[in-house]
Each structure stands twice: as structure tokens, then as C-alpha cells.
Design an enzyme around this catalytic site. Structure first.
Site, PDB file in Angstrom:
ATOM      1  N   HIS A   1       0.824  -1.207   0.000  1.00  0.00           N
ATOM      2  CA  HIS A   1       0.000   0.000   0.000  1.00  0.00           C
ATOM      3  C   HIS A   1       0.862   1.262   0.000  1.00  0.00           C
ATOM      4  CE1 HIS A   1      -3.473  -2.488   1.976  1.00  0.00           C
ATOM      5  NE2 HIS A   1      -3.221  -2.826   0.722  1.00  0.00           N
TER       6      HIS A   1
HETATM    7  C1  LIG Z   1       0.595  -7.657  -4.794  1.00  0.00           C
HETATM    8  C2  LIG Z   1      -0.367  -6.560  -4.450  1.00  0.00           C
HETATM    9  C3  LIG Z   1      -1.506  -6.848  -3.713  1.00  0.00           C
HETATM   10  C4  LIG Z   1      -2.389  -5.844  -3.372  1.00  0.00           C
HETATM   11  N1  LIG Z   1      -3.569  -6.174  -2.783  1.00  0.00           N
HETATM   12  C5  LIG Z   1      -4.515  -5.221  -2.624  1.00  0.00           C
HETATM   13  C6  LIG Z   1      -5.832  -5.563  -2.220  1.00  0.00           C
HETATM   14  O1  LIG Z   1      -6.172  -6.738  -2.072  1.00  0.00           O
HETATM   15  N2  LIG Z   1      -6.722  -4.562  -2.018  1.00  0.00           N
HETATM   16  C7  LIG Z   1      -6.384  -3.253  -2.186  1.00  0.00           C
HETATM   17  O2  LIG Z   1      -7.222  -2.400  -1.943  1.00  0.00           O
HETATM   18  N3  LIG Z   1      -5.154  -2.907  -2.609  1.00  0.00           N
HETATM   19  C8  LIG Z   1      -4.227  -3.860  -2.861  1.00  0.00           C
HETATM   20  N4  LIG Z   1      -3.013  -3.522  -3.367  1.00  0.00           N
HETATM   21  C9  LIG Z   1      -2.709  -2.093  -3.567  1.00  0.00           C
HETATM   22  C10 LIG Z   1      -3.389  -1.475  -4.787  1.00  0.00           C
HETATM   23  O3  LIG Z   1      -3.545  -2.406  -5.817  1.00  0.00           O
HETATM   24  C11 LIG Z   1      -2.532  -0.286  -5.241  1.00  0.00           C
HETATM   25  O4  LIG Z   1      -2.402   0.612  -4.169  1.00  0.00           O
HETATM   26  C12 LIG Z   1      -3.149   0.481  -6.413  1.00  0.00           C
HETATM   27  O5  LIG Z   1      -3.327  -0.391  -7.501  1.00  0.00           O
HETATM   28  C13 LIG Z   1      -2.244   1.634  -6.795  1.00  0.00           C
HETATM   29  O6  LIG Z   1      -2.814   2.356  -7.849  1.00  0.00           O
HETATM   30  P1  LIG Z   1      -1.988   3.474  -8.619  1.00  0.00           P
HETATM   31  O7  LIG Z   1      -2.864   3.931  -9.727  1.00  0.00           O
HETATM   32  O8  LIG Z   1      -1.481   4.455  -7.646  1.00  0.00           O
HETATM   33  O9  LIG Z   1      -0.698   2.718  -9.182  1.00  0.00           O
HETATM   34  P2  LIG Z   1      -0.596   1.440 -10.135  1.00  0.00           P
HETATM   35  O10 LIG Z   1      -1.896   0.705 -10.185  1.00  0.00           O
HETATM   36  O11 LIG Z   1       0.600   0.688  -9.710  1.00  0.00           O
HETATM   37  O12 LIG Z   1      -0.401   2.060 -11.577  1.00  0.00           O
HETATM   38  C14 LIG Z   1       0.755   2.717 -12.032  1.00  0.00           C
HETATM   39  C15 LIG Z   1       0.881   2.420 -13.519  1.00  0.00           C
HETATM   40  O13 LIG Z   1       1.803   3.313 -14.104  1.00  0.00           O
HETATM   41  C16 LIG Z   1       2.658   2.601 -14.974  1.00  0.00           C
HETATM   42  N5  LIG Z   1       3.905   3.344 -15.064  1.00  0.00           N
HETATM   43  C17 LIG Z   1       4.787   3.568 -14.069  1.00  0.00           C
HETATM   44  N6  LIG Z   1       5.826   4.302 -14.520  1.00  0.00           N
HETATM   45  C18 LIG Z   1       5.576   4.558 -15.817  1.00  0.00           C
HETATM   46  C19 LIG Z   1       6.280   5.285 -16.824  1.00  0.00           C
HETATM   47  N7  LIG Z   1       7.438   5.887 -16.549  1.00  0.00           N
HETATM   48  N8  LIG Z   1       5.745   5.334 -18.064  1.00  0.00           N
HETATM   49  C20 LIG Z   1       4.567   4.739 -18.345  1.00  0.00           C
HETATM   50  N9  LIG Z   1       3.851   4.041 -17.420  1.00  0.00           N
HETATM   51  C21 LIG Z   1       4.363   3.959 -16.177  1.00  0.00           C
HETATM   52  C22 LIG Z   1       2.807   1.257 -14.296  1.00  0.00           C
HETATM   53  O14 LIG Z   1       3.270   0.267 -15.194  1.00  0.00           O
HETATM   54  C23 LIG Z   1       1.386   1.016 -13.790  1.00  0.00           C
HETATM   55  O15 LIG Z   1       0.583   0.388 -14.743  1.00  0.00           O
HETATM   56  C24 LIG Z   1      -2.108  -4.507  -3.735  1.00  0.00           C
HETATM   57  C25 LIG Z   1      -0.975  -4.219  -4.480  1.00  0.00           C
HETATM   58  C26 LIG Z   1      -0.113  -5.236  -4.856  1.00  0.00           C
HETATM   59  C27 LIG Z   1       1.088  -4.905  -5.686  1.00  0.00           C
END
Ligand SMILES: Cc1cc2nc3c(=O)[nH]c(=O)nc-3n(C[C@H](O)[C@H](O)[C@H](O)COP(=O)(O)OP(=O)(O)OC[C@H]3O[C@@H](n4cnc5c(N)ncnc54)[C@H](O)[C@@H]3O)c2cc1C
Ligand SMILES: *[C@@H]1O[C@H](CO)[C@@H](O)[C@H](O)[C@H]1NC(C)=O
Ligand SMILES: *[C@@H]1O[C@H](CO)[C@@H](O)[C@H](O)[C@H]1NC(C)=O
Ligand SMILES: *[C@@H]1O[C@H](CO)[C@@H](O)[C@H](O)[C@H]1NC(C)=O
Length: 627
Positions: free
Chosen positions: A554
Site C-alpha cells: 500500500h
Molecule cells: C501484490 C499486491 C496486492 C495488493 N492487494 C490489494 C488488495 O487486495 N486490495 C487493495 O485495496 N489494494 C491492494 N493492493 C494495492 C493497490 O492495488 C494499489 O495501491 C493500487 O493499484 C495503486 O494504484 P496506482 O494507480 O497508484 O498505481 P498502479 O496501479 O501501480 O499504476 C501505475 C501504472 O503506471 C505505470 N507506469 C509507471 N511508470 C511509468 C512510466 N514511466 N511510463 C509509463 N507508465 C508507467 C505502471 O506500469 C502502472 O501500470 C495490492 C498491491 C499489490 C502490488
């Protein structure tokens, strides 16, 4: 059906390629899936990656994860706007849909595969004392690798955000955005229109299958004096079956929920395998006007007429800000990046949730989810045909408990611990769990070697509002180099105390009549580094929590939201980067304080609200309301 056969073969190739091993079970599963659920494989329903980028768009969204997918959908609802979504990873593979297989995605090519710097205070059982930070590098981002637990957090979390100088982010303000995305499939929960939404794009459902341990966990809670509650409803304290972002027993990632329905919009381009290396900011006007990216090994520049929006997640968003000259000035100079905007908060305030790994209990009857046992033709058929059976289980995580240690305010509904209660433990799929969590073989063998594959259940006690803060910084100005990550877990003594009490409460669950019926006994193996301490004393548990310190993934807060008067605030309450025009951050990194629960639902909420703020800024009031 040659077409279907081709799809199966392709899926097989991807599956074995991604997972890096050949399991006899996968071919069976995929063939069954293709037979019963051909639509899942229909290439037409997939998001196609655009072939040629246009020179200019109205909006460029960086990162197609939990937040970016929502933004791309909502912004492209406005027909006159052109939107580009840039994602470093590829499309989601079919295999990621199967809930029980999520651990197999860690360290695959869908994972950035980050590791923290060695930690003196935590992760002592991990290879090189480095915690393994799994992050999705795929369309849908971390929502493709996560365990799908749908938890909104506590009312007070959001009221606290508002009180820190962020008007519009209080609980009553954000509740409509949680509901907007949601399609709650549980009819009893859906009936409470106050807290749940139906008809939204994101499917939320109950587990189609639970082990006999699931109901017992709930009974244990009642025995301990806790209520059986809807943890996403009026009160959070209590026990409940988890709600999941699943659709018919399969993963409902944000790519599936938000991007596939928008895939035919002419004003939305999605570019996969496109790695953004820099936001272009005019140093004189300090206005963001485009991005640089690498695609097909070539450098491209795309311009943004209205805004660039960073949704690259808690690690990559601050990294990109710093690469673009927005960050702590001294650090930028140190790595040789010209400073555009001195923003000391970029990369700071890094928060995460950790749980104590290794709280495992042995039971007698065959009730737990031993992975080898539940993967067979019968379960594959049940999964593919009915969307049910043990393959729909999120690696055994069945029940959630929000509990208060003695350090929480007893008269308030703001618990300080969450338990993830599982019909499984580290030993249920030993090789995969060890690998995903980065445990050393030595530690695994010493602690779990003699119970591998046995009947077990596990409780992961997770601290909800840690006081320790970490940070991240650039290793160099090379955009392809991973940043240096310092989580600083358990550096604040209060966190150690709350974790220690949480572990003790978890042990108490094993002592209830409800659990003892299974012949429950705590797995008492002492952890190697803590053997010198007397059995199960406070000192022992304080040592214990520093060993198998498990991130719950998280990571958040590294570009926090706050008013201009807060020198550490990176974005304002409308998510615009302080000091730079035409640039917003919309993802987990804006959280000023981590929410009390799993954070995917809050991130989706942030993106829904962020999209409305963008619309309000650029559309006339009447059009903003109707689009
Ligand atoms: C193993 C795991 C289990 C989890 N379990 C849960 C759960 O059960 N319930 C829950 O609520 N949360 C859970 N989480 C947490 C939750 O999924 C994340 O907090 C959430 O998905 C984050 O969203 P975000 O949009 O901030 O980032 P992300 O979803 O990580 O998205 C970021 C995106 O940006 C892309 N990116 C990064 N840098 C670049 C770049 N330079 N150029 C182009 N693209 C780029 C990445 O490839 C990615 O697709 C879990 C996370 C993980 C990893
Ligand atoms: C929430 O808690 C309050 C105070 O304990 C109680 O009166 C109320 O009935 C609870 N609501 C639900 C839905 O459990
Ligand atoms: C505990 O919570 C109650 C109820 O919200 C509140 O009135 C009280 O001030 C809190 N106590 C402390 C010490 O924060
Ligand atoms: C496993 O080994 C530990 C000692 O490391 C011992 O305490 C425990 O009883 C053993 N458990 C079983 C089930 O054999």
C-alpha cells in the site's frame, strides 16, 4: 473451432512465458476457460494499443494503473477532448484473471520488481534484508496483481485529510465517488443505497467460495465481543467477509472495468509498452506542455494542449517529477538535473501498511486451501463454468477484522489494526509465497520447514496508521534506473508497540471456541533471530515483527496533497502540482495520510474525483455537470 484453438495456444504461451514455469494445471485450466468462456478470449474485447501516436492531445495521462484507467475513461467521455494513455507495460494476460494464481504474478514480467534498500529495522528474514515491493507493470497496473480486497477506509481518514487543509476531501464529499464507480453485486449490501452503488463500472462481489474456516472466523469475532459488520458501511470496527473487485469469480481489474468499455472511443488512444521518461516543462513559464517517452526503442515526444496527468503510482510518479526538475533542489543538483521547481516534499512522506508474517495455526480437518490439492480438472471446470469453486479464492483471504489494540481510542470507531484472515498461510504454496515475499530459504526452512503443505490457517495483523515515514530518491538522472527506496518501517516506537499488541490479539483468535473446534494450535516455532529472547514476551514479539515484515503493498503519500502553506505538499487540493501549470498527480502518491484499510478503492475514488476536477476546470459549469 480453430480460432479458439489458436487463442488457447497463444494464451498458453503467454501463461508459461509470464509465469516462467510449466505447470500441468495451466493447460487444463486455460483449455477449460476457452471452452466455456470464449468471450474472455475474444480479442475484440481487448484494448488495442495505438499504432502511431499523434503529435498532440488535449490530455496525456501517464500510467494505466488503478487511477490512470479511471481517468482515461472519464476524460474521454467528453467527445471533443482527445486523450492519450501511456502505459509502460503490456496488456493483462488471461491468467491474471484467476484469483488463486495472483502470487504467481509477483516477480513475473508484469511486476516492476522493486526492492527496498536494506532495512536495519525490518524485513530481517528477507534476502539481503531488502523488502520485495511488487508493483504492476501492465495495463491495469497493480490492480492486475493485487488480491482484489475492496476496502474503503475509515470515515475519519478522509475527515482528517480535509482538516489538513484539503477542502472537499471529507468523508461525505468522497462517498459519492466511491459509489459512482461501484456495481455492488451483494443484494443485501446494495439495498443500503446510502453506502453502496449499483450499475457502476467496477464490479464488487462476495467470494463465490469460502472454506469452512471463513464462518468460523466470524464466529470467533463475535465470541471476542466484536460485531459482524459491513466494513464499507456505517461502522468499521468488527468482523466481516471480504468484498472483492471480482466479476463472476474473475478479477475485475481497472483495465477490465474502465478501459475495455471505452476501447472504441475515437478520442482515446491507449499506447502500451510506452515508457515515459520526462515531463516537458517550459522553465520560463513553468508550464507542462508534453512528455518524452521510449516506445519500440525509439524516443518520442507528445504534446499536451491542456494537461499532463501523472498516474504512474507511488514510486514512479515522484521519480518522473524529479526527472523533470520538480523535487528537492539539493537532491536534483546532486544527480545533475536542472531545477524547475524546488519541491522538497517529492519522494518524502512515503507510507505503507505492513503486517506480521508468520502468525500460522495448525488445524486437524482438511479445511484449508492447500494449493496443490485445489488445482485439478474438477476445480478448473467449476471456475470456468460457474465462476465458483476454490480457484476463485483470493489465495485464501476470506475474512477481515478491524480491531483496536490498547493504544486505540476505545470509544471511537477508528481501529488501529486490520486482520486479514486466511484459510492458508505461507506454507500452503510454499515455493510461490517464499519467492513473492522474498524470504530467505534458511528462514523458511527454520520456521516453516516442518509444516509445509499441512492444514493451516493464517492471520496477518496489519497496522493501519503507522507513524514511521520513509522516502525515495533518484539513484541517478538515468530514467531507466530504479530509484532508491527507504521505507523505514518500524522506526517509530509506537508502530512496534501497536504491531506487538496486534500479534497478541491475533493469537487470541486462535483461542476461541469457534477456532478450537478445528483442533487449532499456534505454530510455535521460534524465529531464528529472536531465539535469545524468552518465549512470547513483549520483547520477543517486538523482535518477531521485525523479521517477516510483510508489505501489504500500500505504498502511498510520496507526492502528498496539501495547501500552499505546507512546504511538504506537492499537489494542491485539486491535485495540481504546486508551482507548475498544466500538471496534476492523480494516484496513491497524493494521500496526505494513508487510509485505514487496503487502498485500491480509495485510489479509484481519487481518480473519479480527480477526473471531475479536471472537467470542472475546463468545461463550462453546465457541460461539466452533464458529461
Ligand atoms: C501484490 C499486491 C496486492 C495488493 N492487494 C490489494 C488488495 O487486495 N486490495 C487493495 O485495496 N489494494 C491492494 N493492493 C494495492 C493497490 O492495488 C494499489 O495501491 C493500487 O493499484 C495503486 O494504484 P496506482 O494507480 O497508484 O498505481 P498502479 O496501479 O501501480 O499504476 C501505475 C501504472 O503506471 C505505470 N507506469 C509507471 N511508470 C511509468 C512510466 N514511466 N511510463 C509509463 N507508465 C508507467 C505502471 O506500469 C502502472 O501500470 C495490492 C498491491 C499489490 C502490488
Ligand atoms: C454503528 O455503531 C453505533 C454506535 O455503536 C450503533 O448505534 C449503530 O447501530 C451501528 N450501526 C450499524 C449499522 O451497525
Ligand atoms: C476518543 O473518541 C471520542 C469519540 O469520538 C472522542 O470524543 C474523544 O475525544 C477521543 N479521545 C481522545 C483521547 O482522542
Ligand atoms: C516444528 O519444529 C518446531 C521447532 O523448530 C517445533 O517447535 C514444532 O513443534 C514442530 N512442529 C511440528 C508440527 O512438527
Amino acid at each position: 473451432m480453430p480460432a479458439a484453438l489458436g487463442v488457447v495456444t497463444a494464451a498458453l504461451k503467454t501463461a508459461t512465458g509470464i509465469l516462467g514455469f510449466k505447470l500441468w494445471f495451466l493447460p487444463t485450466l486455460l483449455a477449460t476457460l476457452a471452452y466455456y468462456n470464449y468471450d474472455l478470449f475474444d480479442p475484440e474485447s481487448r484494448v488495442a494499443s495505438v499504432k502511431a501516436l499523434r503529435a498532440e492531445y488535449d490530455f496525456v495521462v501517464v500510467g494505466g494503473g488503478s487511477a490512470g484507467s479511471v481517468l482515461a475513461h472519464r476524460l474521454s467521455e467528453v467527445p471533443d477532448w482527445s486523450v492519450l494513455l501511456l502505459e509502460a507495460g503490456g496488456d493483462e494476460p488471461e491468467i491474471a484473471d484467476v484469483p488463486i494464481l495472483s502470487l504467481y504474478l509477483h516477480k513475473s514480467r508484469l511486476d516492476w520488481g522493486y526492492r527496498t534498500q536494506p532495512q536495519p529495522s525490518a524485513c530481517q528474514a528477507m534476502e539481503d534484508q531488502r523488502c520485495a515491493w511488487t508493483r504492476g507493470k501492465v495495463l491495469g497496473g497493480s490492480s492486475v496483481l493485487n488480491t482484489m480486497l475492496y476496502i474503503r477506509g475509515n470515515r475519519r481518514d478522509f475527515d482528517q485529510w480535509a482538516s489538513l487543509g484539503n477542502p472537499g476531501w471529507g468523508y461525505e464529499d468522497v462517498l459519492p465517488y466511491f459509489k459512482k464507480s461501484q456495481d455492488q453485486r451483494n443484494p443485501y449490501l446494495a439495498r443500503s443505497g446510502r453506502y453502496h452503488g449499483t450499475g457502476g463500472l467496477l464490479t464488487v462481489q462476495d467470494a463465490p467460495w469460502v472454506s469452512p474456516l471463513g464462518p468460523a472466523f466470524i464466529q470467533a469475532g463475535v465470541e471476542m465481543g466484536y460485531d459482524h459488520v459491513d466494513v464499507n458501511g456505517e461502522n468499521q470496527t468488527g468482523f466481516a467477509f471480504f468484498q472483492y473487485t471480482m466479476r463472476r469469480g474473475s478479477r475485475c481489474s481497472t483495465a477490465k472495468a474502465f478501459l475495455r468499455p471505452a476501447r472504441l472511443r475515437r478520442n482515446l488512444d491507449v499506447a502500451l509498452l510506452s515508457h515515459v521518461t520526462k515531463v516537458l516543462i517550459d522553465p520560463a513559464t513553468r508550464r507542462a506542455y508534453g512528455v518524452e517517452l521510449v516506445r519500440d526503442r525509439r524516443k518520442h515526444t507528445v504534446l499536451a494542449r491542456k494537461e499532463v496527468i501523472l498516474s504512474a503510482g507511488t514510486i514512479n510518479t515522484p521519480q518522473l517529477l524529479m526527472l523533470s526538475g520538480v523535487g528537492p533542489a539539493a537532491h536534483l543538483r546532486e544527480v545533475g538535473i536542472p531545477v524547475v521547481q524546488d519541491s522538497p516534499g517529492v519522494g518524502q512522506n512515503l507510507m505503507d501498511h505492513i503486517a506480521a508474517g508468520g502468525v500460522a495455526f495448525l488445524v486437524d480437518p482438511p479445511v484449508s486451501l492447500v494449493v496443490d490439492r485445489v488445482m485439478n480438472l474438477n476445480t478448473a471446470l467449476k471456475y470456468a463454468y460457474e465462476g465458483s469453486g476454490p480457484l476463485t479464492s483470493s489465495v485464501g483471504i476470506e475474512v477481515v477484522a478491524f480491531v483496536k489494540t490498547k493504544y486505540a481510542n476505545a470509544s471511537d470507531d477508528w481501529p488501529d489494526m486490520e486482520f486479514m484472515m486466511c484459510a492458508s498461510s505461507t506454507t500452503s504454496d510454499a515455493k510461490q509465497v517464499r519467492r513473492a515475499h522474498g524470504l530467505t530459504q534458511q528462514f523458511y526452512d527454520d520456521v516453516f520447514g516442518n509444516i509445509t503443505g499441512r492444514e493451516v490457517f493464517g492471520i496477518f495483523p496489519m497496522i493501519l496508521r503507522p507513524k514511521s515515514r520513509g522516502y525515495l530518491k533518484l539513484r541517478s538522472k538515468d530514467p531507466m534506473e530504479y530509484p532508491l527506496i527507504y521505507p523505514n518501517y518500524l522506526t517509530h516506537p509506537d508502530d512496534v508497540a501497536v504491531m506487538r499488541e496486534g500479534v497478541k490479539t491475533a493469537l487470541a483468535v486462535g483461542e476461541t471456541t469457534a477456532m478450537r473446534r478445528f483442533g487449532t494450535r499456534f505454530h510455535r516455532a521460534k524465529l531464528p533471530n529472536c531465539r535469545h529472547l524468552p518465549d512470547f514476551t513483549d520483547e520477543y514479539w517486538e523482535c518477531f515483527v521485525r523479521q517477516y515484515t510483510l508489505t501489504i503493498y500500500h505504498m502511498s503519500g510520496s507526492a502528498k496533497m496539501g495547501p500552499a502553506g505546507d512546504p511538504r505538499a506537492v499537489v494542491d487540493p485539486e491535485l495540481r502540482v504546486h508551482g507548475v501549470q498544466g500538471l496534476r498527480v492523480v494516484d496513491a502518491s497524493i494521500m496526505p495520510a494513508i487510509t485505514s484499510g487496503n487502498i485500491n478503492a480509495p485510489v479509484i475514488m481519487i481518480a473519479e474525483k480527480g477526473a471531475d476536477m479536471v472537467k470542472a476546470a475546463w468545461l463550462s459549469p453546465r457541460r461539466a455537470a452533464t458529461s
